[in-house]
Design a protein around this motif. Structure first.
Motif, PDB file in Angstrom:
ATOM      1  N   LYS A  36      23.079  -4.338  73.166  1.00 24.54           N
ATOM      2  CA  LYS A  36      24.350  -4.969  73.520  1.00 24.54           C
ATOM      3  C   LYS A  36      24.300  -6.455  73.155  1.00 24.54           C
ATOM      4  O   LYS A  36      25.275  -7.001  72.620  1.00 24.54           O
ATOM      5  CB  LYS A  36      24.635  -4.771  75.004  1.00 24.54           C
ATOM      6  N   GLY A  37      23.165  -7.088  73.415  1.00 26.78           N
ATOM      7  CA  GLY A  37      22.990  -8.484  73.022  1.00 26.78           C
ATOM      8  C   GLY A  37      23.070  -8.677  71.518  1.00 26.78           C
ATOM      9  O   GLY A  37      23.686  -9.622  71.032  1.00 26.78           O
ATOM     10  N   ILE A  38      22.464  -7.768  70.781  1.00 24.03           N
ATOM     11  CA  ILE A  38      22.508  -7.846  69.314  1.00 24.03           C
ATOM     12  C   ILE A  38      23.952  -7.722  68.826  1.00 24.03           C
ATOM     13  O   ILE A  38      24.402  -8.504  67.985  1.00 24.03           O
ATOM     14  CB  ILE A  38      21.610  -6.762  68.682  1.00 24.03           C
ATOM     15  N   ALA A  39      24.682  -6.748  69.358  1.00 22.31           N
ATOM     16  CA  ALA A  39      26.071  -6.551  68.937  1.00 22.31           C
ATOM     17  C   ALA A  39      26.922  -7.771  69.286  1.00 22.31           C
ATOM     18  O   ALA A  39      27.741  -8.211  68.469  1.00 22.31           O
ATOM     19  CB  ALA A  39      26.643  -5.286  69.571  1.00 22.31           C
ATOM     20  N   CYS A  40      26.720  -8.317  70.470  1.00 20.32           N
ATOM     21  CA  CYS A  40      27.463  -9.515  70.864  1.00 20.32           C
ATOM     22  C   CYS A  40      27.129 -10.686  69.939  1.00 20.32           C
ATOM     23  O   CYS A  40      28.022 -11.404  69.483  1.00 20.32           O
ATOM     24  CB  CYS A  40      27.157  -9.888  72.307  1.00 20.32           C
ATOM     25  N   ARG A  41      25.847 -10.881  69.677  1.00 22.48           N
ATOM     26  CA  ARG A  41      25.427 -11.977  68.799  1.00 22.48           C
ATOM     27  C   ARG A  41      26.057 -11.839  67.419  1.00 22.48           C
ATOM     28  O   ARG A  41      26.610 -12.792  66.867  1.00 22.48           O
ATOM     29  CB  ARG A  41      23.905 -12.009  68.685  1.00 22.48           C
ATOM     30  N   GLU A  42      26.000 -10.640  66.855  1.00 21.67           N
ATOM     31  CA  GLU A  42      26.539 -10.417  65.518  1.00 21.67           C
ATOM     32  C   GLU A  42      28.063 -10.561  65.488  1.00 21.67           C
ATOM     33  O   GLU A  42      28.626 -10.896  64.450  1.00 21.67           O
ATOM     34  CB  GLU A  42      26.112  -9.051  64.984  1.00 21.67           C
ATOM     35  N   ALA A  43      28.702 -10.328  66.627  1.00 21.58           N
ATOM     36  CA  ALA A  43      30.159 -10.482  66.720  1.00 21.58           C
ATOM     37  C   ALA A  43      30.546 -11.927  67.039  1.00 21.58           C
ATOM     38  O   ALA A  43      31.731 -12.223  67.186  1.00 21.58           O
ATOM     39  CB  ALA A  43      30.713  -9.537  67.775  1.00 21.58           C
ATOM     40  N   GLY A  44      29.547 -12.803  67.166  1.00 25.22           N
ATOM     41  CA  GLY A  44      29.829 -14.209  67.454  1.00 25.22           C
ATOM     42  C   GLY A  44      30.040 -14.511  68.929  1.00 25.22           C
ATOM     43  O   GLY A  44      30.493 -15.593  69.275  1.00 25.22           O
ATOM     44  N   ARG A  45      29.696 -13.584  69.775  1.00 19.62           N
ATOM     45  CA  ARG A  45      29.856 -13.752  71.227  1.00 19.62           C
ATOM     46  C   ARG A  45      28.511 -14.169  71.815  1.00 19.62           C
ATOM     47  O   ARG A  45      27.846 -13.416  72.510  1.00 19.62           O
ATOM     48  CB  ARG A  45      30.380 -12.449  71.820  1.00 19.62           C
ATOM     49  N   TYR A  46      28.143 -15.411  71.518  1.00 19.55           N
ATOM     50  CA  TYR A  46      26.786 -15.882  71.788  1.00 19.55           C
ATOM     51  C   TYR A  46      26.465 -15.992  73.275  1.00 19.55           C
ATOM     52  O   TYR A  46      25.348 -15.663  73.687  1.00 19.55           O
ATOM     53  CB  TYR A  46      26.541 -17.214  71.073  1.00 19.55           C
ATOM     54  N   ASP A  47      27.408 -16.440  74.082  1.00 17.26           N
ATOM     55  CA  ASP A  47      27.149 -16.549  75.517  1.00 17.26           C
ATOM     56  C   ASP A  47      26.886 -15.178  76.132  1.00 17.26           C
ATOM     57  O   ASP A  47      25.964 -15.019  76.937  1.00 17.26           O
ATOM     58  CB  ASP A  47      28.315 -17.241  76.236  1.00 17.26           C
ATOM     59  N   GLU A  48      27.689 -14.193  75.740  1.00 19.26           N
ATOM     60  CA  GLU A  48      27.483 -12.833  76.236  1.00 19.26           C
ATOM     61  C   GLU A  48      26.154 -12.268  75.742  1.00 19.26           C
ATOM     62  O   GLU A  48      25.469 -11.555  76.482  1.00 19.26           O
ATOM     63  CB  GLU A  48      28.617 -11.923  75.784  1.00 19.26           C
ATOM     64  N   ALA A  49      25.814 -12.573  74.502  1.00 21.20           N
ATOM     65  CA  ALA A  49      24.551 -12.095  73.949  1.00 21.20           C
ATOM     66  C   ALA A  49      23.377 -12.615  74.769  1.00 21.20           C
ATOM     67  O   ALA A  49      22.467 -11.855  75.107  1.00 21.20           O
ATOM     68  CB  ALA A  49      24.407 -12.526  72.487  1.00 21.20           C
ATOM     69  N   LEU A  50      23.414 -13.895  75.099  1.00 23.15           N
ATOM     70  CA  LEU A  50      22.324 -14.483  75.878  1.00 23.15           C
ATOM     71  C   LEU A  50      22.201 -13.820  77.250  1.00 23.15           C
ATOM     72  O   LEU A  50      21.097 -13.517  77.704  1.00 23.15           O
ATOM     73  CB  LEU A  50      22.533 -15.989  76.023  1.00 23.15           C
ATOM     74  N   VAL A  51      23.342 -13.550  77.880  1.00 18.35           N
ATOM     75  CA  VAL A  51      23.324 -12.864  79.181  1.00 18.35           C
ATOM     76  C   VAL A  51      22.678 -11.482  79.035  1.00 18.35           C
ATOM     77  O   VAL A  51      21.857 -11.081  79.867  1.00 18.35           O
ATOM     78  CB  VAL A  51      24.756 -12.752  79.763  1.00 18.35           C
ATOM     79  N   CYS A  52      23.016 -10.780  77.978  1.00 18.43           N
ATOM     80  CA  CYS A  52      22.444  -9.446  77.747  1.00 18.43           C
ATOM     81  C   CYS A  52      20.939  -9.523  77.503  1.00 18.43           C
ATOM     82  O   CYS A  52      20.173  -8.715  78.045  1.00 18.43           O
ATOM     83  CB  CYS A  52      23.128  -8.771  76.562  1.00 18.43           C
ATOM     84  N   PHE A  53      20.518 -10.481  76.684  1.00 17.30           N
ATOM     85  CA  PHE A  53      19.088 -10.620  76.405  1.00 17.30           C
ATOM     86  C   PHE A  53      18.314 -10.997  77.668  1.00 17.30           C
ATOM     87  O   PHE A  53      17.209 -10.498  77.904  1.00 17.30           O
ATOM     88  CB  PHE A  53      18.837 -11.645  75.295  1.00 17.30           C
ATOM     89  N   GLU A  54      18.895 -11.862  78.491  1.00 16.01           N
ATOM     90  CA  GLU A  54      18.246 -12.228  79.755  1.00 16.01           C
ATOM     91  C   GLU A  54      18.112 -11.007  80.664  1.00 16.01           C
ATOM     92  O   GLU A  54      17.071 -10.797  81.286  1.00 16.01           O
ATOM     93  CB  GLU A  54      19.032 -13.345  80.460  1.00 16.01           C
ATOM     94  N   ALA A  55      19.170 -10.211  80.748  1.00 17.18           N
ATOM     95  CA  ALA A  55      19.130  -9.003  81.576  1.00 17.18           C
ATOM     96  C   ALA A  55      18.094  -8.012  81.040  1.00 17.18           C
ATOM     97  O   ALA A  55      17.374  -7.373  81.814  1.00 17.18           O
ATOM     98  CB  ALA A  55      20.520  -8.352  81.628  1.00 17.18           C
ATOM     99  N   ALA A  56      18.003  -7.898  79.718  1.00 14.38           N
ATOM    100  CA  ALA A  56      17.007  -7.010  79.117  1.00 14.38           C
ATOM    101  C   ALA A  56      15.599  -7.476  79.463  1.00 14.38           C
ATOM    102  O   ALA A  56      14.722  -6.660  79.775  1.00 14.38           O
ATOM    103  CB  ALA A  56      17.193  -6.948  77.607  1.00 14.38           C
ATOM    104  N   LEU A  57      15.390  -8.784  79.422  1.00 14.11           N
ATOM    105  CA  LEU A  57      14.069  -9.326  79.767  1.00 14.11           C
ATOM    106  C   LEU A  57      13.734  -9.101  81.239  1.00 14.11           C
ATOM    107  O   LEU A  57      12.575  -8.857  81.573  1.00 14.11           O
ATOM    108  CB  LEU A  57      14.010 -10.823  79.454  1.00 14.11           C
TER     109      LEU A  57
END
Length: 93
Positions: free
Chosen positions: A58-79
């Motif tokens: 989900k973080g990867i998809a958000c990042r690639e879609a330019g939704r960087y804040d959401e991507a970071l939240v997803c990566f943090e949750a994954a960690l």
């Protein structure tokens, strides 16, 4: 197109499978279809909340879609779900 058709069939047979939703999301990401990937990942996350692989993609998809804040939240949750996972650390950076 064959892979999409195969996943569509699998989803009809197993609509509650987080793994199948994740698989189709990975396919969508590889094709650059990020909105479709996020829809599949939302479904997967509702079936398997806290799954680090789903959150990571989900973080990867958000990042690639330019939704960087959401991507970071997803990566943090994954960690949080999989502390110390090096690939998750790389994606977060």
């Amino acid at each position: 197109k064959d892979a999409v058709a195969t996943y569509a069939t699998l989803l009809q047979e197993n609509p509650g499978s987080a793994e199948i939703h994740l698989g189709i999301a990975k396919l969508f990401i590889s094709q650059g279809w990020f909105a479709d990937a996020l829809n599949s990942l939302e479904t997967a996350a509702s079936i398997a909340p806290g799954n680090s692989e789903i959150l990571n993609h989900k973080g990867i998809a958000c990042r690639e879609a330019g939704r960087y804040d959401e991507a970071l939240v997803c990566f943090e949750a994954a960690l949080q779900a999989a502390p110390g996972n090096l690939s998750l650390l790389v994606n977060r950076a």
